[in-house]
Write a protein that holds these residues in place. Structure first.
Motif, PDB file in Angstrom:
ATOM      1  N   ASP A 453       0.836  -1.209   0.000  1.00 39.63           N
ATOM      2  CA  ASP A 453       0.000   0.000   0.000  1.00 39.63           C
ATOM      3  C   ASP A 453       0.870   1.258   0.000  1.00 39.63           C
ATOM      4  O   ASP A 453       0.557   2.233  -0.688  1.00 39.63           O
ATOM      5  CB  ASP A 453      -0.992   0.004   1.167  1.00 39.63           C
ATOM      6  N   ALA A 454       1.979   1.252   0.719  1.00 39.62           N
ATOM      7  CA  ALA A 454       2.861   2.426   0.709  1.00 39.62           C
ATOM      8  C   ALA A 454       3.372   2.668  -0.705  1.00 39.62           C
ATOM      9  O   ALA A 454       3.420   3.811  -1.177  1.00 39.62           O
ATOM     10  CB  ALA A 454       4.026   2.229   1.664  1.00 39.62           C
ATOM     11  N   ASN A 480      -1.874  -3.603   3.960  1.00 41.40           N
ATOM     12  CA  ASN A 480      -1.841  -3.817   5.408  1.00 41.40           C
ATOM     13  C   ASN A 480      -1.883  -2.491   6.171  1.00 41.40           C
ATOM     14  O   ASN A 480      -1.561  -2.430   7.351  1.00 41.40           O
ATOM     15  CB  ASN A 480      -0.618  -4.643   5.805  1.00 41.40           C
ATOM     16  N   GLY A 482       0.015   0.004   6.187  1.00 41.69           N
ATOM     17  CA  GLY A 482       1.287   0.428   6.777  1.00 41.69           C
ATOM     18  C   GLY A 482       2.449  -0.034   5.923  1.00 41.69           C
ATOM     19  O   GLY A 482       2.283  -0.857   5.026  1.00 41.69           O
ATOM     20  N   ASN A 484       4.939  -2.152   6.475  1.00 42.73           N
ATOM     21  CA  ASN A 484       5.317  -3.028   7.582  1.00 42.73           C
ATOM     22  C   ASN A 484       6.719  -3.606   7.454  1.00 42.73           C
ATOM     23  O   ASN A 484       7.217  -4.216   8.373  1.00 42.73           O
ATOM     24  CB  ASN A 484       4.256  -4.101   7.848  1.00 42.73           C
ATOM     25  N   GLN A 485       7.379  -3.368   6.310  1.00 38.82           N
ATOM     26  CA  GLN A 485       8.791  -3.765   6.274  1.00 38.82           C
ATOM     27  C   GLN A 485       9.583  -2.964   7.314  1.00 38.82           C
ATOM     28  O   GLN A 485      10.626  -3.385   7.778  1.00 38.82           O
ATOM     29  CB  GLN A 485       9.402  -3.565   4.885  1.00 38.82           C
TER      30      GLN A 485
END
Ligand SMILES: Cc1ncc(C[n+]2csc(CCOP(=O)(O)OP(=O)(O)O)c2C)c(N)n1
Ligand SMILES: [Mg+2]
Length: 564
Positions: A453-454, A480, A482, A484-485
């Protein structure tokens, strides 16, 4: 092709339009206003589509996707104020060796240094991201400079080129002169030439491979640039050598091939790293042997006997001392090696092949539960498993970086030799735009993008561009809410476990991208249960408009890191 010596008076705009047509350019990607008269001439004289988009960086990424999918230079443009946005977009093409040609408007000698509106000296900023960075100050230089742009972009190790045209909008295209819009068709695509290696070096490389008991090939992006995948597989089969690939070389061999061990390096599959680090000889083909492919030179460790085959002699031995080196085009070199190969030596590698196939089996056994996971929110590995099963046989798959690169690099398998795989060379936001460019280049092939998504947020406005131009790519968003990585990195930064507030640094408001896509005229499908994904993919591929599949995934799913 017009004959030399039959020059006629024409404007720079007419000349440039004719030359781009002559080089087989079908689309250019840009934000106006630049080379306006050239656009008018394109309309009058050619069928070139002028893809007007929402940012110069995305224009560069579209041109890059077009170039990687077609093998022809992708052309992007910006007026002076957008030039550095365009330069930023060339960074990925530079890292990926993609032949992108950028045209910008620039300064006029009659007014420079006088605080001209919107003007800075942009040329130096193109220096680190181009093979050739030049100015076109006089209309008489259009023909030779455009030829040089195509020549440099496509030869040797391909890469980006920048030409800055005089005038903030490149108004030098209005000037007239005796011009010869000569085109050298040779340089219209990669590779223009196939330099053959000298036979002695081929024999030395073969000797080393044939004597090895546990050799492995690491195939890089140069295999794709050369169109050498079939020759690579033929050599690997003839001598029974397992094949790992770099992330950029992932489509050199289908993941389902019995000799394929997966992507090695950082965004990798455990089996590939294990095989490379067990090898007694590593043969790099068309690979920079860079940090991503070698997990910062830990896979293989420096000192492991190595062979390198590359079109660029300067690449040979850069990171690994070599027992043999071959300078030449990958396709021609691999074909020569297969021709000269002593197939009788293959037998002694039976134990090695059994071992590497065992290592691959262990990987599938270890990850099968995730690849087929029914958990909700959806596990990203399940999407990779489903994409392996359900992507069309001739799909072009384009993958963003970060976790997207890790999930797909490590967990997705190409099933056929007709499938292509392009990856962001590091820039978040590349893949969605590159998918639009790839669809322009290959309208008959399904194009499927995988992004976080980013990554998708960066250029989300280009949904409108894709709809307007009917560039019907399918974008799968691993959503997600975010980046998240970053989770693991912030845990570390906070000394083990981050605070609740630290999540401000990497999370977003949950958003339904399917709704946003629908608002812009694309098909939007939201998927919350894993079983619904294959049908969503099928519907998206048949939609006749761009599609966004918004998959709601688990923010706590963290991709496995590289093993050494
Ligand atoms: C241009 C750019 N800026 C920053 C980064 C650093 N970066 C790598 S992954 C990542 C977050 C990715 O988030 P998302 O695309 O949502 O994927 P996820 O990790 O959530 O699956 C960031 C900020 C980058 N790779 N490229
Ligand atoms: Mg994300």
């Amino acid at each position: 092709m017009p004959m030399l010596g039959h020059n006629r008076k024409m404007t720079g705009a007419e000349c440039l339009a004719d030359m781009l047509k002559g080089y087989g350019v079908t689309h250019v990607f840009m934000v106006p206003a630049v080379l306006r008269r050239t656009f008018a001439e394109m309309e009058r004289r050619t069928a070139i589509k002028r893809i007007h988009c929402h940012g110069e960086k995305s224009a560069a990424y579209m041109a890059d996707g077009y170039a990687r999918a077609s093998g022809k230079p992708g052309v992007c443009m910006a007026q002076v104020i957008g030039a550095l946005n365009l330069a930023a977009g060339l960074r990925d093409a530079w890292l990926a060796h993609s032949p992108v040609i950028a045209f910008t408007g620039g300064r006029d000698p009659s007014s420079k240094f006088r605080k001209v509106y919107q003007e800075v000296d942009d040329v130096p900023a193109f220096e680190p991201v181009t093979k050739f960075n030049a100015t076109v100050d006089d209309v008489a230089r259009f023909p030779d400079m455009v030829r040089q742009a195509f020549r440099v972009a496509t030869t040797g190790t391909p890469g980006p080129v920048h030409l800055q045209f005089r005038g903030n909008e490149g108004q030098v295209d209005l000037d007239e002169a005796e011009l010869e819009p000569l085109v050298e068709e040779q340089f219209a695509r990669v590779p223009p030439f196939r330099p053959a290696p000298d036979e002695q070096s081929v024999r030395a490389a073969l000797d080393a491979l044939q004597n090895a008991e546990r050799p492995v090939i690491v195939a890089g992006g140069g295999v794709r640039a050369s169109g050498a995948a079939a020759e690579l597989v033929a050599l690997a089969e003839a001598l029974q050598i397992p094949v790992a690939t770099s992330l950029n070389g992932k489509d050199s061999i289908p993941g389902v091939h019995p000799l394929s061990v997966g992507v090695c390096g950082s965004y990798s599959r455990e089996s590939a790293n294990r095989v490379v680090n067990r090898a007694d000889l590593v043969c790099f083909i068309g690979s920079e042997t860079g940090g991503m492919t070698t997990h910062f030179w830990a896979v293989p460790k420096i000192g492991t006997p190595a062979i390198q085959i590359d079109i660029d002699p300067e690449a040979l031995g850069r990171n690994y001392p070599l027992v043999a080196m071959v300078n030449g085009d990958a396709k021609v070199t691999l074909a020569a090696m297969a021709r000269l190969a002593d197939r009788g030596t293959a037998g002694k590698r039976k134990p090695w092949i059994a071992e590497t196939q065992g290592i691959c089996k262990e990987w599938y056994a270890k990850y099968n539960a995730l690849l087929t996971s029914d958990q909700v929110p959806i596990h990203p590995a399940r999407m990779c498993g489903d994409l392996t099963k359900h992507l069309p046989d001739d799909a072009i798959v384009i993958v963003d970086t970060g976790h997207a690169g890790m999930w797909m690099g490590g967990m997705y398998d190409l099933r056929t030799t007709q499938q292509s795989y392009f990856r962001s060379a590091g820039h978040l936001g590349f893949a969605f735009c590159a998918g639009i460019g790839a669809k322009a280049a290959c309208p008959e092939r399904p194009v499927v993008v995988f992004t976080g998504d980013a990554g998708f947020w960066y250029h989300i406005g280009e949904i409108e561009t894709a709809v307007r131009w009917k560039l019907n790519s399918v974008t799968v968003v691993n959503n997600n809410a975010g980046g998240n990585q970053s989770k693991r990195g912030f845990d570390r930064a906070y000394g083990g476990k981050q605070t609740e507030q630290a999540r401000e640094l990497w999370t977003y408001t949950p958003v339904n991208f399917a709704k946003i896509a629908e608002d812009m005229g694309a098909l939007g499908i939201r998927v919350e249960k894993p079983a619904d994904f294959p049908a969503a993919l099928e519907k998206a591929l048949a939609a006749n408009r761009p599609a966004v599949i918004d998959v709601v995934t688990d923010i706590d799913a963290i991709a496995p890191t590289a093993v050494t």
